[in-house]
Design an enzyme around this catalytic site. Structure first.
Site, PDB file in Angstrom:
ATOM      1  N   ASP A 153     -12.373  12.865   3.775  1.00  0.00           N
ATOM      2  CA  ASP A 153     -11.364  11.720   3.183  1.00  0.00           C
ATOM      3  C   ASP A 153     -12.817  11.014   2.809  1.00  0.00           C
ATOM      4  O   ASP A 153     -13.682  10.508   3.975  1.00  0.00           O
ATOM      5  CB  ASP A 153     -10.732  11.732   4.118  1.00  0.00           C
ATOM      6  CG  ASP A 153      -9.913  10.579   2.447  1.00  0.00           C
ATOM      7  OD1 ASP A 153      -8.668  11.807   2.441  1.00  0.00           O
ATOM      8  OD2 ASP A 153     -10.196   9.537   2.604  1.00  0.00           O
ATOM      9  N   ASP A 205       0.398  -1.295  -0.482  1.00  0.00           N
ATOM     10  CA  ASP A 205      -0.013  -0.002  -0.233  1.00  0.00           C
ATOM     11  C   ASP A 205       0.889   1.326   0.307  1.00  0.00           C
ATOM     12  O   ASP A 205       0.601   2.452  -0.468  1.00  0.00           O
ATOM     13  CB  ASP A 205      -0.798  -0.094   1.585  1.00  0.00           C
ATOM     14  CG  ASP A 205      -2.410  -1.082   1.260  1.00  0.00           C
ATOM     15  OD1 ASP A 205      -2.862  -1.037   2.114  1.00  0.00           O
ATOM     16  OD2 ASP A 205      -2.794  -0.987   0.209  1.00  0.00           O
ATOM     17  N   ASP A 245     -11.132  12.911  -2.504  1.00  0.00           N
ATOM     18  CA  ASP A 245     -11.611  11.428  -3.312  1.00  0.00           C
ATOM     19  C   ASP A 245     -13.004  10.546  -3.126  1.00  0.00           C
ATOM     20  O   ASP A 245     -13.298   9.837  -3.228  1.00  0.00           O
ATOM     21  CB  ASP A 245     -10.772  10.221  -2.652  1.00  0.00           C
ATOM     22  CG  ASP A 245     -10.269   9.480  -1.414  1.00  0.00           C
ATOM     23  OD1 ASP A 245      -9.744  10.179  -0.524  1.00  0.00           O
ATOM     24  OD2 ASP A 245     -10.442  10.645  -0.495  1.00  0.00           O
ATOM     25  N   HIS A 266      -4.398   7.890   7.708  1.00  0.00           N
ATOM     26  CA  HIS A 266      -3.978   6.363   7.784  1.00  0.00           C
ATOM     27  C   HIS A 266      -2.719   5.945   8.709  1.00  0.00           C
ATOM     28  O   HIS A 266      -2.834   4.936   9.567  1.00  0.00           O
ATOM     29  CB  HIS A 266      -4.151   5.191   6.791  1.00  0.00           C
ATOM     30  CG  HIS A 266      -5.317   5.838   6.326  1.00  0.00           C
ATOM     31  ND1 HIS A 266      -6.638   5.290   6.681  1.00  0.00           N
ATOM     32  CD2 HIS A 266      -6.077   5.796   4.371  1.00  0.00           C
ATOM     33  CE1 HIS A 266      -7.698   5.455   5.949  1.00  0.00           C
ATOM     34  NE2 HIS A 266      -7.072   6.036   4.411  1.00  0.00           N
TER      35      HIS A 266
HETATM   36  O1  LIG Z   1      -7.136   7.855   0.189  1.00  0.00           O
HETATM   37  C1  LIG Z   1      -6.614   7.483   0.961  1.00  0.00           C
HETATM   38  C2  LIG Z   1      -5.665   5.794   0.901  1.00  0.00           C
HETATM   39  C3  LIG Z   1      -6.234   5.022  -0.343  1.00  0.00           C
HETATM   40  C4  LIG Z   1      -5.770   3.318  -0.193  1.00  0.00           C
HETATM   41  C5  LIG Z   1      -5.776   2.672   0.821  1.00  0.00           C
HETATM   42  C6  LIG Z   1      -5.239   1.611   0.952  1.00  0.00           C
HETATM   43  C7  LIG Z   1      -4.873   1.309  -0.005  1.00  0.00           C
HETATM   44  C8  LIG Z   1      -4.298   1.548  -1.313  1.00  0.00           C
HETATM   45  C9  LIG Z   1      -5.150   2.854  -1.414  1.00  0.00           C
HETATM   46  N1  LIG Z   1      -5.519   3.491  -2.925  1.00  0.00           N
HETATM   47  C10 LIG Z   1      -6.354   3.051  -3.526  1.00  0.00           C
HETATM   48  O2  LIG Z   1      -6.068   2.294  -3.449  1.00  0.00           O
HETATM   49  C11 LIG Z   1      -5.732   4.253  -4.917  1.00  0.00           C
HETATM   50  C12 LIG Z   1      -4.713   5.395  -4.672  1.00  0.00           C
HETATM   51  C13 LIG Z   1      -4.914   5.891  -5.991  1.00  0.00           C
HETATM   52  C14 LIG Z   1      -5.486   5.657  -6.897  1.00  0.00           C
HETATM   53  C15 LIG Z   1      -6.294   4.414  -6.811  1.00  0.00           C
HETATM   54  C16 LIG Z   1      -6.947   4.075  -8.319  1.00  0.00           C
HETATM   55  F1  LIG Z   1      -6.680   2.927  -8.581  1.00  0.00           F
HETATM   56  F2  LIG Z   1      -8.726   4.018  -7.500  1.00  0.00           F
HETATM   57  F3  LIG Z   1      -7.327   4.746  -8.687  1.00  0.00           F
HETATM   58  C17 LIG Z   1      -6.854   3.451  -5.744  1.00  0.00           C
HETATM   59  N2  LIG Z   1      -7.540   7.118   2.507  1.00  0.00           N
HETATM   60  O3  LIG Z   1      -7.582   8.676   2.140  1.00  0.00           O
HETATM   61 ZN   LIG Z   2      -9.196   9.081   0.978  1.00  0.00          ZN
END
Ligand SMILES: O=C(CCc1ccccc1NC(=O)c1cccc(C(F)(F)F)c1)NO
Ligand SMILES: [Zn+2]
Length: 403
Positions: A204, A127, A293, A169
């Site tokens: 968020d 991640d 987001d 996070h």
């Molecule tokens: O935005 C977040 C984190 C999101 C997150 C948590 C755990 C593992 C990965 C992520 N991020 C994504 O899944 C992610 C980030 C950027 C773009 C994308 C996409 F695949 F949707 F484009 C997905 N927290 O407020």
């Molecule tokens: Zn987020």
């Protein structure tokens, strides 16, 4: 008084690699910036933008946000402040020695197989990909939010903005959910030294889990998080019955929502909840994480908000005229995130921005319409009126236990 490029003086490479002394022209300890009492602190410098631009899942986002704000001539109406690096001790007010010293050590490593299992232990890997100069990134992101907190404490401003913060996070001893340092917890711990009651609002898409956890037992910090809550969706916490514990019971408010929510329903519920929070908790300072987001056409494809909906929530909080810290967060449609945070910056300044995106370095990213407005998508909205009523009533009931 634009913060010029910080004159970084490399003092030779110590055990932790580069040890940089930062002489920021504006805001350094020995020469406090002369602020013509401009109310809005806007924290950035080129180093911070450069480090944030490299974060894998948000390439160049920091620069896109900043240059759009600049292109709209908003920098003339704020006090731009160059942040200092957070000191190691400041990081240690929340993060563990092991985690911080690990980041210090891998700061300079290429993405080598070395330390692979250690990286896993500290959450770096899937991640949270290894970042080049991750320690510099962590110290400057945290330093930026701490600079804002200090400015609010010293009453140098009433509103402070760090669009490169909001990493909700990150845990005490590991990176998580794509967050490497919890600048929010660090800023709240600093604010808590001078303000009696800190209200944290997390807009968020994802539940602000690590901030909740950090303050779950204290009534001095009330956390309110609106987020998508559905089976298997990250981080999986933030259900309606998550109310905090011990003396902090009922000072944690979770607002779990379903896919497809739009501006009106979202801001109506926010208003109902946050006005009760204001009456019951009577915050003395507010921190708002404005993760983008939640916008329609974000790759997350979950909520269906536009910057107007986010703006209605932020406006509501700003109308209280309390010291307020605005932070960024998620947001993976880079152009829409820049649109949202430029719109919010204009809102803070009481400025309506023209619809046409002004010409600037990233102009082409705003095609084909080249407009500031974001149109809602045609998503199904799974938030029924009954569901929203249930959520609002449960929160009202919980809040009867506060004060
Ligand atoms: O935005 C977040 C984190 C999101 C997150 C948590 C755990 C593992 C990965 C992520 N991020 C994504 O899944 C992610 C980030 C950027 C773009 C994308 C996409 F695949 F949707 F484009 C997905 N927290 O407020
Ligand atoms: Zn987020």
């Amino acid at each position: 008084n634009q913060p010029t490029k910080a004159k970084a003086k490399y003092m030779g490479s110590g055990p932790s690699g580069l040890s940089v002394r930062q002489d920021s022209v504006v805001g350094s300890k020995d020469s406090p910036e002369q602020t013509e009492n401009n109310e809005i602190y806007y924290v950035f410098n080129q180093k911070l933008l450069q480090l944030c631009d490299q974060v894998p899942k948000i390439p160049k986002r920091a620069s896109m946000v900043h240059t759009l704000i600049e292109a709209y001539d908003l920098l003339d109406h704020v006090t731009p402040v160059s942040p200092e690096f957070a000191t190691k001790d400041e990081l240690l007010t929340f993060h563990s020695q092991e985690y911080i010293e690990f980041l210090e050590r891998v700061n300079l490593e290429e993405d080598s197989e070395k330390d692979e299992e250690l990286k896993q232990q500290f959450g770096l890997g899937y991640d949270c990909p290894s970042l080049p100069l991750v320690y510099d990134f962590v110290r400057l992101v945290a330093g930026a939010s701490l600079s804002c907190a200090k400015a609010l404490i010293q009453q140098k401003c009433r509103i402070a903005i760090n669009w490169n913060g909001g990493w909700h996070h990150a845990r005490r001893d590991e990176a998580a959910g794509f967050c490497y340092v919890n600048d929010i917890v660090l800023a709240i711990l600093k604010l808590k030294e001078h303000f009696n009651r800190v209200l944290y609002v997390d807009l968020d898409l994802h539940h602000g889990d690590a901030v909740d956890d950090a303050f779950i037992f204290t009534p001095k910090v009330m956390t309110v998080s609106l987020h998508k809550f559905s089976p298997g969706f990250f981080p999986g916490t933030g259900s309606l019955n998550r109310v905090g514990g011990g003396r902090g019971k009922f000072y944690t408010i979770s607002v779990p929502l379903k896919d497809g929510i739009k501006d009106e329903q979202y801001s109506d519920l926010f208003t109902r909840v946050i006005e009760q929070v204001r009456v019951k908790f009577q915050p003395s300072v507010v921190v708002v994480q404005c993760g983008a987001d939640t916008l329609s056409s974000d790759p997350m494809q979950s909520f269906n908000l536009t910057p107007l909906g986010v703006g209605q929530c932020v406006s509501r909080v700003l109308s209280w005229k309390l010291p307020t810290l605005l932070l960024g967060g998620g947001g993976y449609n880079m152009a829409n995130t820049a649109r949202c945070w430029s719109y919010l910056t204009g809102l803070v300044l009481g400025q309506k921005l023209p619809s046409e995106i002004p010409d600037h370095e990233f102009f082409l990213e705003y095609g084909p319409g080249y407009q500031l407005e974001v149109c809602p998508a045609h998503y199904t909205n799974y938030n029924t009126v009954e569901y929203m009523e249930t959520v609002a009533k449960a929160i009202t009931k919980n809040l009867e236990n506060v004060r």
